[in-house]
Design an enzyme around this catalytic site. Structure first.
Site, PDB file in Angstrom:
ATOM      1  N   ASN A 168     -18.605   7.661 -31.771  1.00 31.58           N
ATOM      2  CA  ASN A 168     -17.901   7.452 -30.509  1.00 31.58           C
ATOM      3  C   ASN A 168     -16.459   7.879 -30.509  1.00 31.58           C
ATOM      4  O   ASN A 168     -15.708   7.541 -31.414  1.00 31.58           O
ATOM      5  CB  ASN A 168     -17.917   5.967 -30.169  1.00 31.58           C
ATOM      6  CG  ASN A 168     -19.175   5.588 -29.455  1.00 31.58           C
ATOM      7  OD1 ASN A 168     -19.605   6.291 -28.564  1.00 31.58           O
ATOM      8  ND2 ASN A 168     -19.775   4.495 -29.863  1.00 31.58           N
ATOM      9  N   CYS A 169     -16.082   8.579 -29.447  1.00 29.57           N
ATOM     10  CA  CYS A 169     -14.669   8.714 -29.123  1.00 29.57           C
ATOM     11  C   CYS A 169     -14.447   7.916 -27.847  1.00 29.57           C
ATOM     12  O   CYS A 169     -14.030   8.452 -26.828  1.00 29.57           O
ATOM     13  CB  CYS A 169     -14.294  10.170 -28.933  1.00 29.57           C
ATOM     14  SG  CYS A 169     -14.529  11.130 -30.421  1.00 29.57           S
ATOM     15  N   VAL A 170     -14.792   6.643 -27.881  1.00 36.44           N
ATOM     16  CA  VAL A 170     -14.623   5.742 -26.741  1.00 36.44           C
ATOM     17  C   VAL A 170     -13.387   4.905 -27.019  1.00 36.44           C
ATOM     18  O   VAL A 170     -12.963   4.805 -28.163  1.00 36.44           O
ATOM     19  CB  VAL A 170     -15.863   4.841 -26.597  1.00 36.44           C
ATOM     20  CG1 VAL A 170     -15.770   3.983 -25.363  1.00 36.44           C
ATOM     21  CG2 VAL A 170     -17.108   5.685 -26.546  1.00 36.44           C
TER      22      VAL A 170
END
Lengths: 428, 351
Positions: A241-243
């Site tokens: 994730n690049c959340v």
């Protein structure tokens, strides 16, 4: 399935000629690890640094945090589908180097990467400031697209965690925790008088750098399914994730799943913990409807009386959370939800993008919009100038003196929605 | 001993002893002394605080000349620079409650001065302005003054003793202000969830940590009958901005929106536009910004006569992590401009 999780306590981390664990110290052969990682020719440069709790160090932008582990008995290996075969994990024995972690950083991939301060006020907000971290600064071929960049770093982090974990293979753990998940007919019969509870584990799967993997499968491609809690504790789920940093589940948190650990605490006393359902958070309405319908159906098929539902991320997935909640409650299955809040910097806005009165039992991990000033650190690993553009930062976040004013959204793990941390919010 | 706090008291024409409904049209005025209930406040506050100015305004005047009244009162407040403002109590008087709330908005929201007031919870002034004041709950009529006054005095004294840190509403005795504050607690979230689950199953009392709000549901307006003559606007939360993001719209939790001319623009190219949004992989949107903000398709429809005209500007913000309250205020401003420019319909694109 019975899993013994042996925890080897790591009190210090040092570079040395040989990678090994000795008397609670993890020694790392830096050159050997770099040479292994550099086999991926998409990596153009890689640096390793060690940081300890209390150091005046800021790591930014952080992509993932991973616990080093090794499978010592039983089928499969660590990070199945990536670093090991598709053999099922969750039984036998696994050793974890508890107190150490790999932290990956380098040029920003997306906007949604985070900050770990090892001391000062920011350190309180991130659970990872209490670990001895091996920080990997990794840059890649400029030609790579963002999703390829993410993949290179993800794989490098997993490889490093596997490499370090090997050092614990023949070490006697300080603690061995044992977790068992019995076949359903046995589990259901075991405590017939206790309420049957389960866990609905929502995984971030909005796609385009918002991905989570189950045995190497992108979670947006799964139908909700049953998984043993021991499989999750044995590394079957990892983050891609690049959340927003505050409420994405770092791989470390999947590995040390707090909801599963705490559901086991009162298993057989207050309730019968039957099992868990892993589901996704896809972006289309049809996917959301299908996944929430399927999740509620699985819970009904298991005969569950009550479940905990945890969200990952915010905004769009609030709709999945509420769909899961309402569909379960309407089947008579009671829910407790774990989320976090986006109530604005002043805390005065409503906190979720969707809501329903059936969600009457909610645990919150805090308001991610609250701002904090992080004082300058003696050392920055990574690139501090991204503070203005990462999620939670704003124009002017980075001050000339090296201090940063950001929303806590930018701090890795600050409002983790698996309930890994102790921050929460209340009405005032 | 601490210095006496300087207090300004706001009251209406009735409590200001000017007159009843027939005097409800008087504009704001002030006296540099306590008036009416203000004297009782002063006595009860003793050495801790003192009312140095009383602002009086007619309820009708206030509500019918809201901006003028607020500006005048702001001026009176700036002159005195009080440490605290007392408003009312307003009980269930609707116009008076709204006025007390608006005074709180000026004092607290604009000037940062704390406000303590008293109100009946169903007074619309509480619903509208609860975040700006510590409102003590009162009965619905002025007959409750005997209870309201000591309750407000108690809260003021507590405020002084605790240097403004009153703590949670139920502990301190004020009505919730709808503000979410972060705190660290002893137990981690997962354990709190497990304990809440046990309580819920057993039918025991438990307190949800986030009471779900009642959500605004908006009924769609009727469809346009004559698309071929309609002026259509594009508004996006997908973050499409001119290259370089000239307004520095944040990648998450946007504090602003941008308005950009598309007069003469037929197609958005990777050279001139990009996305500022941090919530998705921007590769595709940056390659072809039309996939988030479909100018190309709407220009085609314009030339084919399917729509009347594409509005000359588009509005853009970032939806990612942006609070509902901010989004609502941007929408109100944007909608007002669109309506005044004769736009009949809007296509909202997200991501």
């Amino acid at each position: 399935m019975k899993l013994e999780l042996g925890k080897i306590k790591i009190n210090d981390l040092q570079f040395a000629d040989e990678t090994k664990v000795d008397s609670g110290v993890l020694y790392v052969n830096k050159d050997e690890l770099i040479s292994i990682l550099k086999k991926d020719d998409r990596i153009t440069s890689i640096e390793l640094e060690i940081v300890h709790p209390g150091d005046s160090v800021r790591i930014i932008p952080v992509k993932d945090v991973i616990e080093p582990r090794v499978k010592v008995e039983g089928p499969g290996g660590v990070f199945p589908g990536f670093m090991a075969s598709e053999e099922m994990v969750g039984s036998g024995r696994t050793h974890a180097l508890q107190g150490a972690a790999i932290v990956t950083t380098g040029k920003i991939v997306g906007f949604q990467e985070g900050i770990i301060d090892m001391s000062g006020p920011g350190a309180e907000y991130t659970p990872f400031s209490s670990l001895h971290n091996l920080v990997m600064t990794c840059d890649v071929d400029q030609e790579l697209k963002q999703h390829e960049h993410e993949e290179v770093l993800r794989m490098a982090g997993l490889k490093a965690a596997k490499y370090l974990g090997e050092a614990g293979r023949n070490i006697e753990p300080d603690i061995v925790d044992s977790y068992e998940h019995k076949p359903y007919h046995e589990a259901l019969a075991e405590f017939p008088d206790l309420p049957k509870v389960g866990y609905v584990y929502m995984l971030q799967s909005q796609g385009l750098l918002h991905d989570t993997y189950v045995y190497g499968v992108d979670a947006k491609q799964i139908l909700p399914t049953l998984i043993s809690p021991t499989e999750v504790m044995d590394g079957a789920v990892i983050s891609g994730n690049c959340v927003s940093a505050c409420d994405k589940n770092a791989t470390y948190v999947h590995q040390n799943h707090p909801v599963i650990e705490d559901l086991y605490r009162y298993h057989g006393k207050e309730y019968n913990f039957i099992g868990m359902i892993v589901t996704n958070e896809n972006v289309t309405l049809a996917d959301k409807e299908r996944s929430s319908n399927y999740t509620a159906k699985l819970a009904e098929m298991l005969g569950l009386d009550a479940v905990i539902v945890s969200e990952e991320g915010f905004g769009n997935p609030d709709a999945d959370l509420i769909m899961n909640c309402t569909k379960l409650e309407k089947k008579g299955i009671q829910t407790v939800l774990i989320t976090d809040e986006y109530a604005g910097r002043d805390g005065a806005s409503q906190s979720l993008a969707d809501a329903d009165p059936l969600g009457d039992a909610v645990v919150t991990a805090g308001n991610a919009n609250q701002t904090i000033v992080l004082p300058a650190m003696d050392k920055v690993i990574g690139q501090q100038n991204v503070a203005d553009v990462i999620a939670g930062g704003f124009d002017g976040s980075l001050n000339k003196d090296g201090s940063i004013k950001v929303e806590i959204q930018a701090i890795t793990g600050s409002t983790n929605e698996l309930g890994f941390h102790k921050l929460t919010a209340r009405g005032y | 001993m601490k210095d006496k706090l300087k207090v300004v008291h706001y009251i209406n024409q009735f409590f200001g002893q000017i007159g009843g409904e027939e005097k409800a049209n008087i504009p704001p005025s002030y006296k540099d002394e306590p008036v009416g209930a203000g004297m009782a406040f002063n006595n009860a506050l003793g050495d801790s605080a003192e009312i140095v100015r009383t602002i009086i305004c007619g309820d009708t005047y206030f509500n019918e000349n809201l901006e003028e009244a607020k500006a005048e009162i702001k001026k009176y407040l700036i002159e005195v620079k009080p440490d605290l403002v007392i408003a009312g109590p307003a009980f269930n008087a609707g116009r008076y409650g709204m006025a007390c709330g608006a005074v709180a908005e000026v004092a607290n929201g604009e000037l940062g001065i704390p406000v303590i007031s008293g109100i009946y919870p169903e007074n619309p002034g509480y619903d509208m302005y609860h975040q700006y004041a510590y409102f003590v709950e009162t009965t619905n009529s002025a007959a409750g003054m005997r209870e309201a006054l000591p309750a407000m005095v108690k809260l003021i004294k507590m405020y002084i003793e605790k240097d403004g840190d009153l703590g949670r509403p139920e502990e301190a005795g004020y009505l919730p202000r709808g503000i979410r504050n972060n705190i660290f607690v002893e137990e981690r979230g997962s354990l709190r969830a497990v304990k809440m689950l046990v309580a819920k199953i057993n039918g025991d009392d438990f307190v949800t940590e986030y009471p779900m709000p009642v959500f605004d549901r908006v009924d769609p307006v009727p469809p346009l009958k004559d698309l071929a003559n309609a002026k259509i606007a594009l508004v996006t939360s997908g973050g499409i901005v001119p290259t370089g993001n000239p307004d520095h719209i944040e990648s998450s939790s946007a504090s602003k929106y941008g308005k950009y001319s598309i007069s003469g623009v037929k197609d958005l190219t990777a050279l001139d536009y990009e996305t500022a949004h941090g919530g998705y992989d921007p590769v595709y949107a940056n390659n072809d910004p039309d996939c988030v903000l479909p100018i190309d398709v709407l220009r085609d429809m314009e030339s084919e006569g399917k729509i009347g005209k594409l509005y000359d500007y588009y509005y853009s913000t970032v939806g990612n992590g942006t609070s509902v309250a901010n989004a609502k205020s941007y929408a109100q401003e944007i909608a007002a401009e669109l309506v005044s420019d004769g736009v009949q319909a809007v296509i909202l694109t997200s991501t």
